[in-house]
Write a protein that holds these residues in place. Sequence first.
Motif, short mmCIF file in Angstrom:
data_model
loop_
_atom_site.label_atom_id
_atom_site.label_comp_id
_atom_site.label_asym_id
_atom_site.label_seq_id
_atom_site.Cartn_x
_atom_site.Cartn_y
_atom_site.Cartn_z
N THR A 143 0.86 -1.19 0.00
CA THR A 143 0.00 0.00 0.00
C THR A 143 0.89 1.23 0.00
O THR A 143 1.81 1.33 0.82
CB THR A 143 -0.92 0.03 1.23
OG1 THR A 143 -1.75 -1.12 1.24
CG2 THR A 143 -1.80 1.28 1.21
N VAL A 144 0.65 2.15 -0.93
CA VAL A 144 1.41 3.40 -0.98
C VAL A 144 0.51 4.54 -0.52
O VAL A 144 -0.58 4.74 -1.06
CB VAL A 144 1.94 3.69 -2.40
CG1 VAL A 144 2.68 5.03 -2.42
CG2 VAL A 144 2.87 2.57 -2.85
N VAL A 145 0.95 5.26 0.48
CA VAL A 145 0.23 6.42 1.00
C VAL A 145 0.93 7.67 0.48
O VAL A 145 2.08 7.95 0.88
CB VAL A 145 0.19 6.43 2.53
CG1 VAL A 145 -0.47 7.71 3.05
CG2 VAL A 145 -0.55 5.20 3.05
N GLU A 146 0.28 8.39 -0.41
CA GLU A 146 0.83 9.62 -0.99
C GLU A 146 0.28 10.80 -0.19
O GLU A 146 -0.88 11.18 -0.31
CB GLU A 146 0.43 9.74 -2.46
CG GLU A 146 1.05 10.91 -3.19
CD GLU A 146 2.56 10.79 -3.33
OE1 GLU A 146 3.25 11.48 -2.54
OE2 GLU A 146 3.02 10.02 -4.17
N LEU A 147 1.13 11.38 0.66
CA LEU A 147 0.67 12.43 1.56
C LEU A 147 0.24 13.69 0.82
O LEU A 147 -0.59 14.46 1.33
CB LEU A 147 1.75 12.76 2.59
CG LEU A 147 2.13 11.63 3.54
CD1 LEU A 147 3.10 12.14 4.61
CD2 LEU A 147 0.90 11.01 4.20
N ARG A 148 0.79 13.91 -0.35
CA ARG A 148 0.39 15.08 -1.15
C ARG A 148 -1.13 15.10 -1.37
O ARG A 148 -1.76 16.16 -1.31
CB ARG A 148 1.12 15.04 -2.48
CG ARG A 148 0.78 16.15 -3.45
CD ARG A 148 1.56 15.95 -4.74
NE ARG A 148 1.31 17.03 -5.68
CZ ARG A 148 0.31 17.05 -6.54
NH1 ARG A 148 -0.55 16.03 -6.56
NH2 ARG A 148 0.16 18.06 -7.38
N ASP A 149 -1.69 13.93 -1.59
CA ASP A 149 -3.13 13.84 -1.85
C ASP A 149 -3.97 13.98 -0.58
O ASP A 149 -5.20 14.14 -0.66
CB ASP A 149 -3.45 12.50 -2.52
CG ASP A 149 -2.73 12.33 -3.85
OD1 ASP A 149 -2.44 13.36 -4.49
OD2 ASP A 149 -2.47 11.17 -4.25
N LEU A 150 -3.32 13.90 0.58
CA LEU A 150 -4.04 13.96 1.85
C LEU A 150 -3.77 15.26 2.61
O LEU A 150 -4.20 15.39 3.77
CB LEU A 150 -3.63 12.78 2.73
CG LEU A 150 -3.94 11.38 2.18
CD1 LEU A 150 -3.30 10.32 3.09
CD2 LEU A 150 -5.43 11.15 2.07
N ALA A 151 -3.08 16.21 1.99
CA ALA A 151 -2.63 17.40 2.70
C ALA A 151 -3.79 18.17 3.34
O ALA A 151 -3.71 18.57 4.51
CB ALA A 151 -1.85 18.31 1.76
N VAL A 152 -4.86 18.38 2.61
CA VAL A 152 -6.00 19.13 3.15
C VAL A 152 -6.67 18.34 4.28
O VAL A 152 -7.02 18.91 5.33
CB VAL A 152 -7.01 19.45 2.04
CG1 VAL A 152 -8.27 20.10 2.62
CG2 VAL A 152 -6.38 20.38 1.00
#
Length: 241
Positions: free
Chosen positions: A47-56
């Motif tokens: 599983t890859v968690v891309e924090l850029r997509d979760l910033a808000v």
Amino acid sequence: MTMTGRLRIVTVSAGLSKPSSTRLLADRLTEAAGRELAAGDRKADITVVELRDLAVDIANHLVTGFPAPALRDALAAVGGADGLIVVTPVFAASYSGLFKSFFDLVEPDALSGKPVLLAATGGTARHSLVVEHALRPLFSYLHALTLPTAVFAATDDWGTGADRHAGGLPARIERASGELARLLSGAPGTGHPSGAGTPEPAVAGQKGREGREAGELDDRDDTDEVVPFEQLLANVSANGR
């Protein structure tokens, strides 16, 4: 985790641009760990968690205390992982604020005893010690098992010359990923993943520890007697200094 079940590896990438060298390093480490596990007849769910997509969502959770569904899933994945690969860009001589904000939201005991491969990216190798003075203390505080080898990738590491010597980026990726795979599969040879002693960061241009890896003994003597300060002071006074 059982020895027969599928392993769960979660990769957390805090890169901000798209594409980013941080995500590229995260992908390289993940692929290498998967290959190592497959070579040992172990299978892993990645599983890859891309924090850029979760910033808000991360910012909202910090001020409201309520995670959005995507962020809740990401935090649950991290907490349920058998092992983590974490990669951050270097900002102001440390991890990025987005990276730290995400791990501020992780439950205090969620990473306890969990193997974590530390990695970072930056413009120059001068920032390589960030993995030691910033990342390793953070995950030690979270009671994670940080692997002995951390990987730092500077801009120059992505050139073709990186493949030409044993200390190049591909070799460092294989070394760190191999440590993670061996620890997850229960094989010996990972050293002290808890960070006992002083771990050596894997950085650009680093000379290998050929002597110790060849079995030579460290010339430090851990059994040296500790001389009390009072005795040292008395010796100095006796010598008239």
